[in-house]
Every structure is written in C-alpha cells, then in structure tokens.
Design a protein around this motif. Structure first.
Motif, short mmCIF file in Angstrom:
data_model
loop_
_atom_site.label_atom_id
_atom_site.label_comp_id
_atom_site.label_asym_id
_atom_site.label_seq_id
_atom_site.Cartn_x
_atom_site.Cartn_y
_atom_site.Cartn_z
N TYR A 60 0.88 -1.18 0.00
CA TYR A 60 0.00 0.00 0.00
C TYR A 60 0.91 1.22 0.00
N ALA A 61 1.40 1.57 -1.18
CA ALA A 61 2.45 2.58 -1.29
C ALA A 61 1.92 4.01 -1.24
N GLU A 62 0.63 4.22 -1.47
CA GLU A 62 0.08 5.57 -1.55
C GLU A 62 -0.95 5.80 -0.45
N GLU A 63 -1.02 7.05 0.00
CA GLU A 63 -2.05 7.46 0.95
C GLU A 63 -3.34 7.79 0.20
N PRO A 64 -4.52 7.62 0.84
CA PRO A 64 -4.74 7.20 2.23
C PRO A 64 -4.84 5.69 2.41
N ALA A 65 -4.60 4.92 1.33
CA ALA A 65 -4.73 3.47 1.43
C ALA A 65 -3.77 2.89 2.46
N ARG A 66 -2.54 3.47 2.54
CA ARG A 66 -1.57 2.96 3.51
C ARG A 66 -2.05 3.15 4.94
N SER A 67 -2.58 4.32 5.25
CA SER A 67 -3.07 4.58 6.61
C SER A 67 -4.25 3.66 6.96
N ARG A 68 -5.14 3.43 5.99
CA ARG A 68 -6.27 2.53 6.25
C ARG A 68 -5.79 1.11 6.52
N ALA A 69 -4.82 0.65 5.72
CA ALA A 69 -4.32 -0.71 5.90
C ALA A 69 -3.61 -0.88 7.24
N LEU A 70 -2.75 0.08 7.60
CA LEU A 70 -2.08 0.00 8.89
C LEU A 70 -3.05 0.15 10.05
N GLY A 71 -4.09 0.97 9.87
CA GLY A 71 -5.12 1.09 10.89
C GLY A 71 -5.87 -0.22 11.10
N THR A 72 -6.13 -0.94 10.01
CA THR A 72 -6.77 -2.24 10.12
C THR A 72 -5.91 -3.20 10.93
N ALA A 73 -4.60 -3.18 10.68
CA ALA A 73 -3.69 -4.04 11.43
C ALA A 73 -3.70 -3.69 12.92
N LEU A 74 -3.72 -2.40 13.25
CA LEU A 74 -3.77 -2.00 14.66
C LEU A 74 -5.06 -2.43 15.32
N ALA A 75 -6.18 -2.38 14.59
CA ALA A 75 -7.46 -2.82 15.14
C ALA A 75 -7.42 -4.32 15.45
N CYS A 76 -6.78 -5.10 14.59
CA CYS A 76 -6.66 -6.54 14.83
C CYS A 76 -5.81 -6.82 16.07
N ILE A 77 -4.78 -6.02 16.27
CA ILE A 77 -3.96 -6.17 17.47
C ILE A 77 -4.81 -5.93 18.72
N SER A 78 -5.62 -4.89 18.69
CA SER A 78 -6.48 -4.57 19.84
C SER A 78 -7.48 -5.68 20.09
N PHE A 79 -8.07 -6.20 19.02
CA PHE A 79 -9.06 -7.26 19.18
C PHE A 79 -8.42 -8.51 19.77
N GLY A 80 -7.18 -8.80 19.36
CA GLY A 80 -6.49 -9.94 19.94
C GLY A 80 -6.28 -9.80 21.43
N SER A 81 -5.95 -8.58 21.87
CA SER A 81 -5.78 -8.33 23.31
C SER A 81 -7.08 -8.55 24.06
N LEU A 82 -8.19 -8.16 23.46
CA LEU A 82 -9.49 -8.28 24.12
C LEU A 82 -9.98 -9.71 24.13
N ALA A 83 -9.80 -10.43 23.02
CA ALA A 83 -10.43 -11.74 22.86
C ALA A 83 -9.65 -12.86 23.53
N ALA A 84 -8.33 -12.71 23.68
CA ALA A 84 -7.51 -13.83 24.13
C ALA A 84 -7.84 -14.34 25.53
#
Length: 458
Positions: free
Chosen positions: A160-184
C-alpha cells in the motif's frame, strides 16, 4: 488482480498479528497453575483465579491488566516479571537483525519464518509442564514476533504505497492487534475451563498453520523475480540517526510507557485504594478497547482529509495520554478509573495510527523505499516500554508510590508532544535519490522497477 492479492495479503498479516497477541495473552488463565506448582500446590488453581498478562512491542499491546497471583517471596515476583518481559526482551535483541534481513531478502520469507516459529512456540505452550518450558516458549514467541510483526507491517507499507490506502491498511492491522488483546483471555479461559489447558494453544497453532499455508499460496518466497532486483535498503544504523525517524521512535516508546507500566501495577492499586473486587479488576481495561478502535478510525479519516497534520494527531494523542495518566491516581472507584484508561488507549491509537505511516513516508522521501529496518526500529520502541514494564514498574511503585509513577509518565508525554512539531514540514518533503524517484522520473530500468511501476499505475 494486484489489488485483490494485496487485500488477501493484508488479511494474512492481520491474522498473524492477531495470533501473536492472542498467544501472548491466552496464557493469562493458566499462570495460576504454574504458580501453584512452583509453590507445591499441585497446580490446582483454576482460570478464575487472578492471573497476569501484559502486552509487548510491533502492535502487541494488551488491553487487560496484569494481575499477578500474590507471591510468598521476592524470588517468585522476579520470576513472574521476567516471564512476562522475556518476549519483549528477546524481541528487542533480535529486531535489529530481523530488520536488516528483511531488507535483504524481502518480506514474504521472513514473515513465513516468523509464522513457523510462532507455530512452534504455540505447540510448546500446549505441552509445557514447568516454568522452564513456559519461559522457553515465551522467549521463542519473541523470536517469531521479531520476524512476523516487522515483516508483516513492512509488507503492508510496501504493497500500500500511496495514501490514504496505507493509513487505512495500517489502521486495520492496529485494530486486529487490539481485538487480539481483548479476545484472548476469555477465549483461553473458556477453553481451559471446559476442554483443558492444551486446547486453546492447539486451536491457535492450527490457525497459525493455515495462515502460513495461505501466505505460501499468495506470495511464495522466491516465487517471483521482483525481489532479485530489489533496491538495497538503508542500513538500520543510518535510519536510527535520522532525526525525523528518531523523533517518531521516541514518540512511540513514550506513548506506550503508561500502558506498559500500568498493566502490572493498577490491579493491586485498585484493591488497596478502592477495595475493587475481582470482577472489577478483570474488567478494568475491557471498555478501553472501544475508544482504541475509535481512535484508529478517527485518525484514518482525518489523515485522508488532512494528511499534512499527521504530526498534530500524534501530538494531540500524547497530550491526551499525559492528561489521562495524571488523572488515574485521583480516581476513587471503578467507574472513575475507566475514564482515564479509555483516554490513554484513545491517545495511543492516535499516535500509532498517525506515526506508523509517517515512518514509511520518511523512508520514501529520505532513503530507499524498503521498509524492514524502519519498522524494526518501531518494534524496538514498543519493546523498550514493554520489556521494562513488568520488571521496573512494581519497583517504582514500591519506592516512590503509584501517584508519582503516573505523574511522571504523564509529564513525559506532555513534554514530548511539542517535539512532534519537528515533523511539521515532513509532508512538504520531495523524494530525493530513491527508488520512488527513479520510478516516477526516469522510468523502469529493471524487473523490480517495472513491477512497482505497474502496481502504482494500478
């Protein structure tokens, strides 16, 4: 087809980050058994007993508190602290090597290797019967995370070399990290209660295996010639002395210190200062998951509309973290303490979501567009906070007090926020002699350049 493939690769990376964080937190209900076994209690503690857990670096940040069982001696306290810090400590040591290797061989092979090590670590957790084996599995997870987390985030930045697609993709990854903390923890607790301690780890091991197989199908290491002509990335030591990257790395470390230091200390403080019950301590961080995801969403939307204010979103997040951290000692009941903790997680989301894409942009315009080393630096920043938290935080509370700990962390964030003004003009930088400059101005000269040019046109 290229867009479809990169979306599937994003899913693979998100699953890897989710698994890594779930594996870190899923042992929370099992710790009492090992503590009881070390004390000669036969390992009879159940999943409802107080347990500990805390997050670590590259996006492994826990949203539930560390609740260590009451120990009978200082040695056991040290053992538990070292156990929870071992992952971040090994990850901290390996990251400089993993970042350099990723820059040399590409992103897919290190990501696959990281998933393989995480699979081995998960299997070791499943069959661990003593503290030494558990410590080895935890450390092994740090080795896998150093490759999987760094390579995964770098792969997202590359595809995802161009914005805003890069920010959206990295934001999705951060959301998955948070969900893992909650669900585990509930995931591990329920399966541990009804199916035994091995089942949660075996389930995660199967998902990890499937994720690795999917990566093999989508982007087999060495399956394309693109990496053969990949530009030589900037050495990690040169990136570390780049003042802009150093400012971002310092912000990532500083903003995560309150979370890393509160996790192992807030449970005992709540019991001592407000007589909090077990369920209140257990649910302390649960509401903070939602403002964290909200912070990711808000920052992604603001970055798309006003991309030149990324530095401001990070500074605002650090100011919110600082103010919230100072408010924690003033809380007198469970309802009150939820508010500043939500503020801390909301601020962390602002900082991470704003500054992770900024690191990739700085590499694009000031160095060569290869991202392994720069995201290894980001992971090092996280690990510094989360390696120190379980060991240092308790000692600070013992010698100085809980209120002084929070005031110090809050003051550090508030004072660091103006430093991000240094990044104010980053968005106006133009690419220098870099791979992107070659692509846009001189045209493709090799297979790698041709493929990247086609991806950017697509």
């Amino acid at each position: 087809e290229a867009r479809r493939q990169r979306r599937l690769l994003l899913m693979v990376v998100c699953v890897a980050l989710l698994l890594d964080n779930m594996l870190y937190m899923v042992i929370v209900p099992i710790i009492p058994d090992y503590i009881a076994a070390m004390r000669g209690g036969g390992g009879t503690a159940g999943p409802s007993a107080p347990a500990g857990g805390n997050g670590s670096g590259g996006g492994n940040r826990s949203l539930l508190p560390a609740r260590y069982p009451p120990a009978t001696g200082t040695n056991e306290d040290v053992q538990i602290g070292v156990l929870f810090a071992s992952k971040a400590m090994l990850q901290l040591l390996v990251n400089p090597l993993s970042g350099t290797l990723i820059d040399r061989v590409g992103y897919e092979a290190p990501l696959l290797a990281g998933l393989a090590v995480l699979f081995l670590s998960t299997a070791t957790f499943a069959f661990a019967e003593n503290y030494a084996t558990l410590f080895a599995a935890r450390s092994l997870q740090g080795l896998g995370s150093a490759f999987a987390d760094t390579a995964g985030i770098a792969l997202i930045a590359d595809r995802y070399a161009e914005e805003p697609a890069r920010s959206r993709a990295l934001g999705t990854a951060l959301a998955c990290i948070s969900f893992g903390s909650l669900a585990a923890p509930p995931f591990g607790g329920v399966l541990y209660e009804f199916a035994g301690k091995r089942v949660p780890f075996l389930v995660l091991a199967c998902v990890c295996l499937l994720d690795g197989l999917m990566l093999l199908v989508l982007a087999p290491p060495g399956g394309t010639g693109a990496r053969a002509n990949m530009p030589v990335g900037t050495p990690i030591h040169r990136l570390m002395i780049d003042p802009y990257i150093a400012v971002v790395a310092g912000a990532l470390a500083t903003c995560n210190i309150p979370l890393a230091f509160l996790e192992p200390t807030i449970a005992n403080w709540m019991k001592d200062s407000m007589g909090a019950s077990e369920w209140e301590v257990g649910l302390t961080w649960l509401p903070a998951f939602f403002p964290h995801v909200l912070g990711v969403y808000v920052t992604v939307q603001l970055a798309a509309a006003y991309p030149h204010l990324q530095w401001f979103y990070g500074a605002l997040g650090m100011a919110i973290i600082g103010a919230s951290s100072c408010l924690v000692p003033a809380c007198r009941n469970f309802g009150q303490v939820i508010i500043p903790l939500c503020g801390i997680c909301f601020g962390i989301a602002l900082v991470d979501t704003a500054l992770l894409p900024t690191l990739a942009f700085l590499v694009d315009v000031r160095h060569v567009s290869v991202y392994g080393s720069v995201y290894a630096i980001a992971d090092i920043s996280y690990c510094v906070a989360y390696a120190l938290g379980p060991i240092v935080a308790g000692q600070i509370v013992h010698t100085m007090g809980f209120a002084q700990l929070n005031l110090g962390m809050g003051l550090a964030n508030v004072l660091y926020a103006p430093v991000l003004l240094f990044l104010k003009n980053v968005c106006q930088m133009k690419p220098s002699h870099s791979e992107r400059n070659i692509l846009l101005e001189e045209g493709p000269k090799g297979l790698y350049d041709t493929i990247k040019m086609e991806e950017r046109k697509g």
